[in-house]
Design an enzyme around this catalytic site. Structure first.
Site, PDB file in Angstrom:
ATOM      1  N   SER A 263      -5.494   7.098  13.108  1.00 25.39           N
ATOM      2  CA  SER A 263      -5.220   6.929  14.535  1.00 25.39           C
ATOM      3  C   SER A 263      -6.514   7.026  15.338  1.00 25.39           C
ATOM      4  O   SER A 263      -7.507   7.589  14.873  1.00 25.39           O
ATOM      5  CB  SER A 263      -4.247   8.008  15.011  1.00 25.39           C
ATOM      6  OG  SER A 263      -4.918   9.244  15.106  1.00 25.39           O
ATOM      7  N   ASN A 264      -6.489   6.486  16.544  1.00 28.71           N
ATOM      8  CA  ASN A 264      -7.704   6.529  17.361  1.00 28.71           C
ATOM      9  C   ASN A 264      -8.131   7.960  17.673  1.00 28.71           C
ATOM     10  O   ASN A 264      -9.325   8.227  17.857  1.00 28.71           O
ATOM     11  CB  ASN A 264      -7.489   5.715  18.637  1.00 28.71           C
ATOM     12  CG  ASN A 264      -7.550   4.228  18.367  1.00 28.71           C
ATOM     13  OD1 ASN A 264      -7.368   3.792  17.219  1.00 28.71           O
ATOM     14  ND2 ASN A 264      -7.824   3.436  19.390  1.00 28.71           N
ATOM     15  N   GLU A 265      -7.162   8.864  17.706  1.00 24.75           N
ATOM     16  CA  GLU A 265      -7.528  10.272  17.903  1.00 24.75           C
ATOM     17  C   GLU A 265      -8.346  10.779  16.715  1.00 24.75           C
ATOM     18  O   GLU A 265      -9.344  11.489  16.891  1.00 24.75           O
ATOM     19  CB  GLU A 265      -6.263  11.127  18.081  1.00 24.75           C
ATOM     20  CG  GLU A 265      -5.532  10.915  19.407  1.00 24.75           C
ATOM     21  CD  GLU A 265      -4.663   9.670  19.436  1.00 24.75           C
ATOM     22  OE1 GLU A 265      -4.446   9.060  18.361  1.00 24.75           O
ATOM     23  OE2 GLU A 265      -4.202   9.285  20.537  1.00 24.75           O
TER      24      GLU A 265
ATOM     25  N   GLN B  37       0.834  -1.202   0.000  1.00 24.10           N
ATOM     26  CA  GLN B  37       0.000   0.000   0.000  1.00 24.10           C
ATOM     27  C   GLN B  37       0.868   1.251   0.000  1.00 24.10           C
ATOM     28  O   GLN B  37       1.734   1.399   0.863  1.00 24.10           O
ATOM     29  CB  GLN B  37      -0.864  -0.041   1.262  1.00 24.10           C
ATOM     30  CG  GLN B  37      -1.564   1.259   1.582  1.00 24.10           C
ATOM     31  CD  GLN B  37      -2.380   1.202   2.862  1.00 24.10           C
ATOM     32  OE1 GLN B  37      -3.558   1.419   2.833  1.00 24.10           O
ATOM     33  NE2 GLN B  37      -1.749   0.892   3.985  1.00 24.10           N
ATOM     34  N   GLY B  38       0.652   2.147  -0.939  1.00 25.94           N
ATOM     35  CA  GLY B  38       1.419   3.394  -0.970  1.00 25.94           C
ATOM     36  C   GLY B  38       0.518   4.589  -0.701  1.00 25.94           C
ATOM     37  O   GLY B  38       0.077   5.288  -1.613  1.00 25.94           O
ATOM     38  N   TYR B  39       0.240   4.793   0.572  1.00 23.79           N
ATOM     39  CA  TYR B  39      -0.675   5.877   0.934  1.00 23.79           C
ATOM     40  C   TYR B  39       0.060   7.016   1.636  1.00 23.79           C
ATOM     41  O   TYR B  39       0.178   8.116   1.123  1.00 23.79           O
ATOM     42  CB  TYR B  39      -1.770   5.323   1.846  1.00 23.79           C
ATOM     43  CG  TYR B  39      -3.048   5.040   1.120  1.00 23.79           C
ATOM     44  CD1 TYR B  39      -3.026   4.532  -0.173  1.00 23.79           C
ATOM     45  CD2 TYR B  39      -4.280   5.272   1.712  1.00 23.79           C
ATOM     46  CE1 TYR B  39      -4.193   4.274  -0.854  1.00 23.79           C
ATOM     47  CE2 TYR B  39      -5.455   5.012   1.034  1.00 23.79           C
ATOM     48  CZ  TYR B  39      -5.412   4.520  -0.245  1.00 23.79           C
ATOM     49  OH  TYR B  39      -6.569   4.277  -0.911  1.00 23.79           O
ATOM     50  N   SER B  40       0.572   6.701   2.820  1.00 27.17           N
ATOM     51  CA  SER B  40       1.176   7.761   3.646  1.00 27.17           C
ATOM     52  C   SER B  40       2.470   8.259   3.025  1.00 27.17           C
ATOM     53  O   SER B  40       3.181   7.518   2.350  1.00 27.17           O
ATOM     54  CB  SER B  40       1.490   7.223   5.034  1.00 27.17           C
ATOM     55  OG  SER B  40       0.310   6.880   5.694  1.00 27.17           O
TER      56      SER B  40
ATOM     57  N   GLU C   7     -11.177  -0.482   5.408  1.00 28.20           N
ATOM     58  CA  GLU C   7     -10.222  -0.804   6.449  1.00 28.20           C
ATOM     59  C   GLU C   7     -10.887  -0.958   7.811  1.00 28.20           C
ATOM     60  O   GLU C   7     -10.517  -1.801   8.600  1.00 28.20           O
ATOM     61  CB  GLU C   7      -9.157   0.305   6.542  1.00 28.20           C
ATOM     62  CG  GLU C   7      -7.883  -0.019   5.799  1.00 28.20           C
ATOM     63  CD  GLU C   7      -6.787   0.953   6.167  1.00 28.20           C
ATOM     64  OE1 GLU C   7      -5.862   0.544   6.869  1.00 28.20           O
ATOM     65  OE2 GLU C   7      -6.874   2.128   5.765  1.00 28.20           O
TER      66      GLU C   7
END
Lengths: 392, 379, 392, 379
Positions: free
Chosen positions: C375-377, C126-129, C244
């Protein structure tokens, strides 16, 4: 480094303990022994006893009638008083307006007010918050209009704890309506018997009428009741917040409540054995005990720093945060240990063991501990900005 | 697997919701609570519950009931909890009523259930004792055989609706030692029977309950429900049902606490901005939401399992739900007050009422530790 | 309401269990039995076995080679696979790019890529971030310049998990540098063997090289490798985030880890008695067990909703939040139970009991569970806004 | 009461801080860790510690030491922890060295301590066994009398520096059953003695340790430290000292984790703003700060109490600190990673190294539950 008290300090502690033992009237002692609840009359009775001994205001300088104790002895005295289960004195005169009058008042004001705070002849309450302002103390809308030799007050204060018993109120009032938020506020002293003052006590979830709304309708306050500069009340407000923070670690109260928890664990049985024998219960109590010891060390560090004359450092900023959560946790522990007895609510003596009687009301009322004196969220904002230097 | 409500259930929820909305706002509870003369609830409203059929839900059709499930009961209690309706549904129907339904013979059921289902009479269930903590088998109250029946002696604590009930279902020991699982029996005792001393006590949530002393109370043989000495499985089943019902009521409290907190965050301004924009408070509200949703799931679990014929399945499902209520429920009501700030500490704010009721539910039918030890028991 | 599976569903579950029992090669089974760690080769071996059975992609529609299972059977299959301790398949092809190609790709793309994803012949990453972008996926700086029949890629992707093993990468690239942030992004498929692609694996705190940085220097990507509209890649990116979220409740993995915790508690002694007899330990395990049961119910509710064809509701938004915290908590529990054995790190077999071997690395690596996939935040920000309707 | 450092202590802290800053950045630890051939630490650096006098700190002047306190040791370890310096200060000085100092006679002390204080030789302390969990009295390793001394048989686990130490102080049982408090003795065993099998193992924090098998190891009578069978009080005292030292090291880890997280929040931008402006992250950082400050206080408590002649006072102070480290330390390192996001999961970020070392410290010398049970013990 040294964690111990000097022999002289230990002797002082023994003196305090012994004095409390003999000075507390039997009626009060009976309540203290079961961690009962003291009414305002009982609290003031104890105030006067302490006053006669000269210990009612450990933190006041000798000049204003304080006992002239050093930092450590003040701490010892305060902790022993809390640990004894004696009534906790009303802080509004002794710890709030008193020190402000010492710092910002003129000599006439000091002579007029301080002795009667000490003696307990005059009880005070605090007029800071206003409706819908929460922790935003600068949002003052109560106005004090200049009327020559006096101000005329109109507006409302809220969370004026024990206003129904108070002789005087100190308050923040807007004296310049054109100025920006923090500017234009003045610090005034107002006689609660003044015409136009009306108090409405509020029932709290602790089952007592601790809070009040206090209404001001064309109330006259003489100009000599202005403390500090006109429009300069914000300086006093900030100074007071500083004073307040040192009050709230409540180490002695938490220690006392931990003892209560242990007593409940001893006196409550399951399957014929005391709860105190249950490893899960023991771990739970020990966890709170460790937390309290950690708070104590933070408090000692702040104290030792003050003794060396250091400015309050990082260690003191956490006292309000941790102290409030720990006292809440201690009562939560007590409530949990009580099992179904946690249902009890202001019943006749004997329904539950005496030391279980005020757990519920105290637990409920102490939800306020993380809200008042600047909510813990506000405290965290301050630490994030001032100590950690995080951007805003 | 299916968690959709049936049409009947949907109708039931709608009926309860719109009834309490119209006839039982939170203010009604405050009035009843503050009326020192009353019992803390309204006999008229209880009868209306009866007329609407709610009190009949869990009873079999033979007994004049609707043959509903514990899920149906949970749906009712969730809404009653949300409205803080103080009527003794839990005490009279889920505890006392179902104890008679499960343990009693036809004559006993016919003697009591029709009046209870109508809301004309109410029951209580006296099980807790000093030192019993939450163990149903810890019973020291004694029932000795007499020529014509039994003589009951002992003390019961925190009997819900005991101050107002027409009759009390009493757990007593006809044989065995205090902690034995055998030898436990159930009796229906009239509130007026000689030797029954009922002391009304106040509870944290503004309700009343009773401490009951039985000083040699003589009852006839017809007071014994079911087989002498073999009542423990029924007692445990009844208490598990009540626990599931308490979870449902607790879910109602949580839902309301969250809703009111959310509304407060949206409405309220401080420092010139809506406090709902503060990220720390937003995340706290999300944590409340998460706990509420988790509790919604475990409450369904408890309600479904409460009717499970396998006691192990039943206990496990119910205990999981009570543990989740203990953790999640407490968190939600505590944070509801914190996020309301000072106003949350006053009796004027409803969140304080939810807070107190939640703590009562937590202290009843087993606390977190007790249910955790049930979950971790082998088998 | 009904919490039980139908007899047919139960029969399916038995079939799955029995099949796993017989289909898993002894070497894999030995690892599974002690909850060991599977390398990529072992994972792909299991992938091919599942493919031959037709179960490699339970959620794929029959049209693209999926088994055509209904929601409940998919759930049962997934849970049984997780519970068996079998290798967890790489999600990048099966759960990420595969469904996107089904939804947004053209027929040629579907025919070219999907069968090889299913068969395991081609592995994906996967090339996302991108560096310094964190959860801000729209901050795409990798450029794809239009060069007639192909694009030319320049830039860097980070957190490209298992890029060192991948045959293909799917990525977000900026095709219009003038457009605003989310606009001007396209979704491309790139052969990892292309000239100019360089992979640098990163050691994680779990002790394995899971993450990679992947660099693109004048990499040619044919235009037929564009999926969806040019400059319209953000739509695909958002769709993928949705996919996801449903992966991350990880109920089966947590259940498996709870069993491991119980095994450790049984096999570890203190004072000659198993830890599992200690009430404090029992309470700790039971607490996690209750938490998992609560998660399971949330998952069941989401599942039942999906079965009835409802849109994902409030119950599904909490799955990532709770699922990630619970799997972390399960490994934390295992680590705590291990006592001093928690020190072990990739030692030879036998230093600690086999089922304790990968606890530390997994615990460490799973700190990522609350960070990746939004992230959970970020999840809380989304719930605050979209579900609670709090102001921003 | 006074928590100010003395001038000497201030000088000590300055010396350690500037030494590690110059000569022991975190990168040095990474290199030593990744060197498969080495022991994971540098003998040269250990000798430098010796030259600087740090290894002499807790020993009496008669033994060639500086007569310092456990507070001094804590000040050193806090800074070594902050730098992740891997040298075996804890194992060789606080465990092995002090065991010999407390238990040994003049000849034994003279035989070992000068070399240890110089950093020329290092020691280890072998106490943990399978099934001992953290109870010092759970010893199954046996030492049987022979004509000339003792024969040691047993297996020791997770011996810090056991892979590199010149000699190992072994806790063995000369009489009594596995769990008895009497009958425990201490022996110094040369690493090369026949029958000593040392297996090097890796630990989570990137250090090495050893599993040691003693298969009938013959030692002379001069190997016995102190009185036969009466060593438990010394073992417990040594372990309490090591626990206090571990708390100090943990405090160093926390301080650094907080500092780096704070810097990251200030530097890092996302969605176009500094992430340090997000209130939820700010409050998390404040919680980290609070735990760090609380741990600072309890670490002082532990260090002061570690030298307390009253074992109950000692155990209590040390246990309070270890409980705080378990809770606060874990929270801080976990949140440090969470607030760093993805980069925190990689080996490149130092926070991951602090995280792993913290977990090792937590798993040594008693976990939270073990210390809680000590705190709740009567007396």
């Amino acid at each position: 480094m040294d964690l111990s008290f000097s022999p002289e300090e230990l002797a002082f502690r023994d003196e305090v303990r012994e004095w409390i033992r003999t000075a507390m009237p039997p009626r009060l002692r009976a309540i203290a022994e079961v961690d009962g609840h003291f009414g305002v009359d009982e609290t003031m009775e104890w105030h006067r006893i302490l006053h006669r001994k000269g210990w009612v205001a450990p933190h006041w300088p000798r000049k204003f009638g304080g006992p002239g104790l050093d930092v450590t002895r003040r701490f010892i005295l305060t902790e022993e008083l809390e640990l004894s289960g004696a009534p906790q004195l009303l802080p509004f005169g002794l710890s709030m307006v008193g020190p402000l009058i010492m710092q910002f008042g003129d000599e006439a004001q000091q002579a007029r007010y301080l002795p009667k705070i000490l003696s307990g002849e005059e009880k005070w309450c605090q007029g800071y918050s206003e409706p819908n302002a929460g922790s935003d103390l600068a949002a003052v809308r109560l106005t004090a209009e200049d009327a020559g030799d006096h101000f005329v007050l109109n507006g409302q204060k809220t969370w004026t704890t024990y206003a129904q018993y108070a002789d005087w109120i100190f308050l923040l009032a807007r004296t310049d309506t054109g100025a920006k938020k923090q500017a234009g506020i003045s610090f005034l002293l107002c006689d609660m018997k003044s015409e136009g003052v009306r108090v409405r006590p509020t029932l709290t979830i602790g089952g007592t009428h601790a809070f009040c709304d206090t209404f001001f309708e064309d109330v006259r306050v003489p100009k000599e009741n202005l403390v500090g500069p006109l429009h300069g009340g914000w300086t006093l407000a900030k100074a007071l917040l500083g004073h307040e923070r040192t009050l709230v670690a409540a180490v002695g109260s938490s220690a006392r409540t931990l003892l209560r928890a242990k007593r409940i664990a001893q006196s409550t049985t399951r399957g014929g054995r005391p709860l105190a024998d249950d490893p899960v219960v023991r771990a739970k109590i020990a966890r709170m005990e460790c937390r309290l010891e950690a708070l104590k060390m933070a408090n000692y560090r702040a104290l030792a720093g003050a003794k060396q004359g250091h400015a309050p450092g990082a260690e003191s900023s956490i006292l309000k945060l941790c102290g409030s959560e720990i006292i809440q946790g201690m009562y939560e522990l007590c409530l949990d240990l009580m099992g179904a007895d946690a249902l009890t609510w202001m019943n006749e003596p004997g329904v539950v063991p005496a030391w279980e009687d005020w757990v519920g009301p105290n637990y409920n009322y102490l939800r306020a501990a993380t809200i008042y004196a600047g909510s813990n969220e506000i405290q965290k904002n301050i630490i994030a900005k001032l100590i950690l230097g995080l951007p805003s | 697997m299916n968690f959709d409500l049936t049409d009947d259930q949907r109708l039931l929820v709608d009926t309860v919701t719109s009834f309490v909305k119209k006839e039982s706002p939170v203010e009604r509870f405050r009035k009843l609570r503050d009326d020192e003369e009353g019992v803390g609830w309204s006999r008229d409203v209880m009868r209306k519950f009866g007329e609407l059929g709610w009190l009949a839900v869990p009873f079999s059709e033979d007994d004049g009931g609707l043959g509903g499930s514990m899920v149906d009961v949970a749906l009712i209690l969730e809404q009653l909890g949300a409205a803080l309706a103080p009527e003794p549904f839990l005490a009279s129907i889920v505890l006392g009523g179902l104890a008679i339904a499960h343990a009693g013979d036809a004559a006993q059921r016919a003697r009591w259930l029709p009046d209870v289902i109508a809301g004309d009479k109410t029951l209580a269930f006296a099980h807790l004792e000093e030192g019993s903590r939450y163990d149903a088998h810890h019973v020291s109250t004694r029932a000795e055989r007499t020529g014509t029946g039994f003589r009951l002696t002992g003390r019961k604590r925190w009997v819900l609706n005991g101050h107002a009930a027409d009759a009390i279902v009493v757990v007593a020991r006809t044989s065995g030692d205090v902690g034995a699982r055998e030898g436990i029996s159930l009796f229906v005792v009239d509130r007026g029977a000689p030797g029954v001393q009922i002391t009304t006590v106040r509870t944290m949530d503004g309700h009343r309950a009773a401490m009951i002393a039985l000083d040699g109370v003589e009852v006839g043989a017809e007071s014994l429900l079911g087989t002498e000495g073999a009542a423990l499985p029924i007692v445990e089943r009844v208490l598990d049902g009540a626990t599931a019902a308490a979870c449902a009521e607790g879910l109602g409290l949580m839902t309301q606490s969250l809703q009111r907190t959310r509304d407060y965050l949206v409405d309220r301004e401080q420092f010139g901005v809506k406090i709902g924009t503060f990220q720390a408070l937003q995340h706290r509200a999300v944590d409340m939401f998460v706990e509420t949703e988790l509790t919604r799931g475990t409450t369904i679990l408890a309600a479904l399992r409460a009717d499970d014929p396998d006691p192990l399945q039943r206990m496990r499902g119910v205990s999981v739900a009570k543990v989740q209520l203990a953790r999640g429920g407490r968190y939600v009501v505590q944070q509801a007050i914190q996020l309301h700030g000072g106003i949350g500490i006053t009796d004027e704010a409803d969140v304080g009422l939810y807070f107190k009721r939640m703590h009562v539910l937590e202290s009843l039918f087993g606390d977190e530790d007790w249910h955790l030890s049930r979950v971790s028991s082998p088998g």
